[in-house]
Design an enzyme around this catalytic site. Structure first.
Site, PDB file in Angstrom:
ATOM      1  N   GLY A   1       0.940  -0.623  -0.343  1.00  0.00           N
ATOM      2  CA  GLY A   1      -0.285  -0.005  -0.066  1.00  0.00           C
ATOM      3  C   GLY A   1       0.641   1.341  -0.196  1.00  0.00           C
ATOM      4  O   GLY A   1       2.147   1.245  -0.100  1.00  0.00           O
ATOM      5  N   PHE A   2       0.434   2.030   0.131  1.00  0.00           N
ATOM      6  CA  PHE A   2       0.764   3.566  -0.105  1.00  0.00           C
ATOM      7  C   PHE A   2       1.212   4.120   1.307  1.00  0.00           C
ATOM      8  O   PHE A   2       0.442   3.264   2.319  1.00  0.00           O
ATOM      9  CB  PHE A   2      -0.304   4.543  -0.424  1.00  0.00           C
ATOM     10  CG  PHE A   2      -1.064   5.848   0.134  1.00  0.00           C
ATOM     11  CD1 PHE A   2       0.459   6.578   0.065  1.00  0.00           C
ATOM     12  CD2 PHE A   2      -1.844   6.269   1.087  1.00  0.00           C
ATOM     13  CE1 PHE A   2       0.149   8.264   0.661  1.00  0.00           C
ATOM     14  CE2 PHE A   2      -1.655   7.451   1.400  1.00  0.00           C
ATOM     15  CZ  PHE A   2      -0.772   8.758   1.793  1.00  0.00           C
ATOM     16  N   GLY A   3       2.519   4.258   1.457  1.00  0.00           N
ATOM     17  CA  GLY A   3       2.927   4.585   2.962  1.00  0.00           C
ATOM     18  C   GLY A   3       3.231   3.437   3.368  1.00  0.00           C
ATOM     19  O   GLY A   3       3.038   2.482   3.252  1.00  0.00           O
ATOM     20  N   PRO A   4       4.346   3.504   3.892  1.00  0.00           N
ATOM     21  CA  PRO A   4       4.859   2.085   4.099  1.00  0.00           C
ATOM     22  C   PRO A   4       3.702   1.369   5.285  1.00  0.00           C
ATOM     23  O   PRO A   4       2.988   2.465   6.706  1.00  0.00           O
ATOM     24  CB  PRO A   4       5.887   2.572   5.804  1.00  0.00           C
ATOM     25  CG  PRO A   4       6.476   4.092   5.212  1.00  0.00           C
ATOM     26  CD  PRO A   4       5.506   4.436   4.683  1.00  0.00           C
ATOM     27  N   VAL A   5       3.611  -0.010   5.228  1.00  0.00           N
ATOM     28  CA  VAL A   5       2.503  -0.643   6.289  1.00  0.00           C
ATOM     29  C   VAL A   5       3.376  -1.876   7.241  1.00  0.00           C
ATOM     30  O   VAL A   5       3.818  -2.606   6.361  1.00  0.00           O
ATOM     31  CB  VAL A   5       1.749  -1.174   5.394  1.00  0.00           C
ATOM     32  CG1 VAL A   5       0.436  -2.166   6.376  1.00  0.00           C
ATOM     33  CG2 VAL A   5       0.958   0.154   4.412  1.00  0.00           C
TER      34      VAL A   5
ATOM     35  N   LYS B   1      -0.068   1.175   9.920  1.00  0.00           N
ATOM     36  CA  LYS B   1      -0.039   1.981   8.641  1.00  0.00           C
ATOM     37  C   LYS B   1       0.580   2.793   9.142  1.00  0.00           C
ATOM     38  O   LYS B   1       0.196   3.931   9.782  1.00  0.00           O
ATOM     39  CB  LYS B   1      -1.158   2.442   8.263  1.00  0.00           C
ATOM     40  CG  LYS B   1      -0.884   3.544   7.118  1.00  0.00           C
ATOM     41  CD  LYS B   1      -2.184   3.492   5.791  1.00  0.00           C
ATOM     42  CE  LYS B   1      -2.840   4.798   5.001  1.00  0.00           C
ATOM     43  NZ  LYS B   1      -3.750   4.892   4.167  1.00  0.00           N
TER      44      LYS B   1
ATOM     45  N   ASP C   1     -10.896   6.003  -5.124  1.00  0.00           N
ATOM     46  CA  ASP C   1      -9.820   5.063  -5.876  1.00  0.00           C
ATOM     47  C   ASP C   1      -9.482   3.629  -5.756  1.00  0.00           C
ATOM     48  O   ASP C   1      -8.273   2.948  -4.947  1.00  0.00           O
ATOM     49  CB  ASP C   1      -8.232   6.042  -4.234  1.00  0.00           C
ATOM     50  CG  ASP C   1      -7.061   5.830  -5.301  1.00  0.00           C
ATOM     51  OD1 ASP C   1      -6.764   5.376  -6.546  1.00  0.00           O
ATOM     52  OD2 ASP C   1      -6.357   5.601  -4.293  1.00  0.00           O
TER      53      ASP C   1
END
Ligand SMILES: *[C@@H]1O[C@H](CO)[C@@H](O)[C@H](O)[C@H]1NC(C)=O
Ligand SMILES: *[C@@H]1O[C@H](CO)[C@@H](O)[C@H](O)[C@H]1NC(C)=O
Ligand SMILES: *[C@@H]1O[C@H](CO)[C@@H](O)[C@H](O)[C@H]1NC(C)=O
Ligand SMILES: *[C@@H]1O[C@H](CO)[C@@H](O)[C@H](O)[C@H]1NC(C)=O
Ligand SMILES: *[C@@H]1O[C@H](CO)[C@@H](O)[C@H](O)[C@H]1NC(C)=O
Length: 773
Positions: free
Chosen positions: A464-468, A482, A579
């Protein structure tokens, strides 16, 4: 025990009984009290207040060593150097006349009695009733309906809707002069009832409404061992009352000549009255001290401040300590989606004269109702007992708010979307040092716990968007963590958005938010862990795609459809995801799909269905034409993305990176071409051929094409989609899809992109465009 007014009394000068009227008492010029009637607790008689030579008829305590007059009949018409007589007429009218036989005061009544009796009750109530009437509580007239400056236990202050009587206290001019001053306190019944103290016509103080336990502005006057009080509201009357708990306690509530409402308690030992409570207490109680949208805090200097998100209307006056103009919003309200409420705790709720209320609605219904109405500026719980019930809505300006250091109530004040987000991640300024997290009831994890669970944020990126990160809590529960970069405003914006959108959503096809963690600059969301990661890691991967056969894919399509239907129609809010893509559909152990990533979602008001943005955000390949070109989005934008996703699940190909040797079309164009050429099943990915189900597949292709129609009106709603997928109704013929051959070449100069407007994910570019104009 009741004391009948008697025709004899040691102080009575003479008594005459005429055929028509009963003369109760007369008195000559004298400075001593002339008792007309004496009961257990109270006496009725003639008296001179203090050093005054004026004579009045009044009621006072019988046994107290200090004469305390609680009611005066002729407070504005004293007997001056004359003798007078109090009579009860054969009609049941009490009348006080002077020595010239002029009536200077009288009771009146809409009824007449055949056998009138006047009685002074042990409560201090002088009543006239009909001796032939069996109902001893049916009065022709009672002094409790005509209060002076004192409320006794059992008296009602308020409005009788049947008789039209408005029972209020009017201060005396001085302790020597019981005549009416221009200071009153009355129960105002415009909007939600509250007491207003006025000097002449001007409101000088307000108690706030009765919240079930106390008046909102008087959180310290809570239940106590001496008396209980409350507000009664029914079709006949709306009134405040108090009653003794311990009948050996003597207490009064007096509007004093200096404009204070004071509760006195008699101290036997000291043989004097002690002040139990006084209002107004301090400078913050002056009505509207800090103007509209201002808040008063007595421990601040200066005492006035603007609510968060507001600034002084007239800074010059404000800085000169003239706060009366109040405050105005930094960001105006346009009644757009994304507007929400900021929670303030520990306050005196604002003036309720312009409010609307309902005693049975709960806080959530209250929130919805306020959100739906563009002129609604705030809401709160009406009755705080037992977890709270009822709803108050305010319209327009919020006036006369104060902040308490303890106790006080919660209020939710409407804010523009941008202001709301800004406030929520900016360290608090002056308003209050309580934690404000909007209307969220979300568990908050501490940073150390999360740090430990993720082994210092070392367990591999999940997606995903940004570190998870993957984490394991002490109890063994697996979590997805997240973590948003502390220094990216975009990240924080999306964090708050996600928090707002998803905190209250509950659906088996939406990923579940377990909590959040805000620690210094860290913004962390904690989700349930999805062991199978996202859908794109299966369907676009030649090896893993074999693991998802058609029945599973069909379940996934249906699950996503139901999740979207919930967002669009069934949740508390109307939410547009904006999205939706394969990378944002997570899969649990059983391969159930869960929609995730609400960083771009928009909350819509009740009837709102479409909005426009100058910041187009989403993922190429999934965005519909009207959104990319005009910035228009609606629930039908998600329907378009869903259609793309369905065709991707069927074909195992990405729309955007689709390549075919025969033509330049994208996946949508390709699917449409096969459909028109009557060979739609050629779209299907070979990797799950063994579980072929032509009926379901054809139906899915058909629905997918309907969802990607060029014009939003031609796309079905998610409700219809869910029905189409689960029944065998005849489907409309699709027309040509939107964007069937465009490869989404951006029409904008990327160098002009806002710095905070671009974010990438590992599974397809999520991009934000400034409108290219
Ligand atoms: C006042 O009225 C009474 C009887 O009602 C009468 O006897 C008396 O003369 C009157 N006094 C004057 C001054 O008129
Ligand atoms: C009592 O007197 C007041 C004013 O003197 C009047 O407004 C009111 O209507 C009267 N009430 C009855 C029941 O006659
Ligand atoms: C009632 O008040 C009196 C006087 O203050 C006190 O002595 C007595 O204990 C009280 N009774 C109760 C039941 O609280
Ligand atoms: C108050 O709310 C309840 C529950 O939502 C509703 O049934 C009732 O009609 C409302 N009353 C008024 C006066 O709006
Ligand atoms: C909003 O509330 C106000 C005040 O109660 C009311 O007059 C108005 O009709 C409401 N508007 C809508 C759209 O419900």
């Amino acid at each position: 025990m009741q004391a009948f007014i008697v025709l004899y009394s040691i102080f009575t000068i003479f008594v005459i009984s005429t055929a028509l009227d009963i003369l109760l008492a007369t008195q000559s010029i004298s400075n001593s009290e002339t008792i007309v009637s004496s009961g257990e607790n109270f006496e009725l008689g003639f008296f001179n207040p203090g050093n005054s030579s004026s004579r009045y008829i009044g009621i006072w305590y019988k046994k107290l060593s200090t004469r305390t007059v609680v009611w005066v009949a002729n407070r504005d018409m004293p007997l001056q150097h004359t003798s007078g007589a109090l009579k009860l007429s054969d009609q049941g009218i009490l009348a006080l006349s002077d020595d010239a036989n002029n009536t200077i005061w009288s009771s009146n009544s809409s009824r007449s009695a055949t056998n009138p009796i006047a009685q002074l009750l042990d409560t201090g109530n002088l009543v006239v009733r009909d001796g032939n009437d069996n109902d001893s509580q049916s009065f022709l007239w009672q002094s409790f309906d005509h209060p002076s400056d004192t409320a006794l236990p059992g008296m009602k202050l308020g409005k009788n809707w049947v008789t039209g009587l408005n029972l209020l206290l009017t201060a005396s001019k001085s302790s020597d002069n019981p005549s009416s001053a221009d200071c009153t306190i009355h129960l105002d019944i415009n909007g939600l009832p509250q007491f207003l103290m006025r000097k002449g016509p001007a409101v000088i103080y307000r108690t706030g409404h009765w919240n079930g336990l106390y008046f909102s502005g008087l959180p310290n006057l809570k239940p106590n061992p001496f008396y209980k009080n409350g507000l009664v509201s029914n079709p006949v009357e709306t009134y405040y009352f108090y009653q003794l708990v311990n009948h050996s306690v003597v207490t009064t509530l007096v509007l004093t000549p200096d404009g204070k409402l004071q509760r006195f308690i008699w101290i036997d030992r000291a043989q004097s009255w002690s002040v139990y409570a006084t209002i107004p207490v301090d400078g913050c109680e002056t009505y509207a001290m800090c103007g509209a949208f201002g808040s008063c805090n007595i421990s601040n200097s200066p005492v006035c401040g603007c609510l968060r998100g507001f600034v002084p209307k007239s800074p010059q006056d404000w800085n000169a300590a003239d706060w009366s103009n109040g405050c105005v919003r930094k960001m105006p309200l346009y009644c757009r989606n994304g507007e929400g409420f900021l929670k303030y705790s520990g306050i005196k709720l604002p003036d309720t004269r312009q409010s609307w209320y309902n005693r049975t609605m709960d806080l959530e219904e209250c929130n919805n109702m306020c959100l739906k109405n563009c002129s609604c500026t705030a809401y709160a719980t009406l009755d705080i007992r037992g977890g709270g019930s009822g709803c108050i809505l305010w319209f327009g300006e919020l006036i006369d708010i104060r902040e308490f250091n303890e106790n006080g109530q919660d209020i939710y004040i409407r804010m523009a979307a941008s202001e709301l987000r800004k406030i929520l991640y900016t360290p608090k300024q002056s308003f209050t040092n309580r934690r404000e997290n909007g209307d969220l009831e979300l568990p908050s994890f501490d940073f150390a716990t999360i740090n430990y669970a993720t082994d210092n944020f070392s367990i591999n990126n999940v997606r995903g968007f940004g570190p998870v990160y993957k984490g394991i809590l002490e109890g063994g529960q697996q979590i997805a963590v997240k973590r948003l970069s502390a220094y990216s405003t975009q990240g924080i914006d999306e964090f708050m958005n996600e928090l707002f959108c998803i905190a209250k959503l509950q659906h088996r096809n939406l990923v579940k938010l377990l909590g959040c963690c805000i620690h210094d600059e860290e913004r962390i969301l904690i989700y349930e862990y999805m062991p199978n990661k996202s859908l794109d890691t299966f369907i676009f991967d030649p090896e893993r795609s074999i693991l998802v056969d058609w029945p599973k894919r069909f379940l996934i399509i249906n699950g996503i459809a139901r999740g979207l239907q919930y967002l669009h129609y069934d949740s508390r809010l109307r939410i547009i995801h904006r999205d939706l893509k394969a990378g944002n559909v997570l899969l649990d152990k059983e391969m159930n799909p869960k929609i995730s990533d609400f960083g771009m979602a928009k909350i819509f008001g009740g009837d709102e269905t479409e909005a426009q943005t100058s910041r187009v955000a989403g993922t190429y390949g999934y965005m519909p034409p009207e959104y990319v070109i005009d910035g228009l989005f609606s629930i039908k934008s998600d329907v378009f993305s869903f259609g793309v996703l369905v065709l991707e699940i069927l074909s195992g190909k990405r729309n955007r990176r689709f390549y075919h040797p025969d033509h330049m079309l994208n996946l949508l164009g390709h699917a449409w071409r096969l459909y028109k050429e009557d060979r739609p099943l050629e779209l299907i990915d070979g990797s799950f051929r063994e579980s072929f189900n032509p009926t379901e597949m054809l139906r899915s292709i058909h629905v997918g094409l309907l969802c990607v129609q060029k014009s939003p009106e031609h796309r079905p709603t998610m409700c219809t989609v869910v029905l189409m997928l689960s029944s065998d109704t005849v489907l409309p013929q699709p027309k040509e899809p939107g964007f069937l051959n465009e490869r989404y070449v951006p029409r904008v100069d990327f160098s002009q992109r806002k710095q905070d407007g671009c974010s990438t994910s590992n599974n397809g570019l999520t991009i934000t465009l400034q409108e290219g104009r």
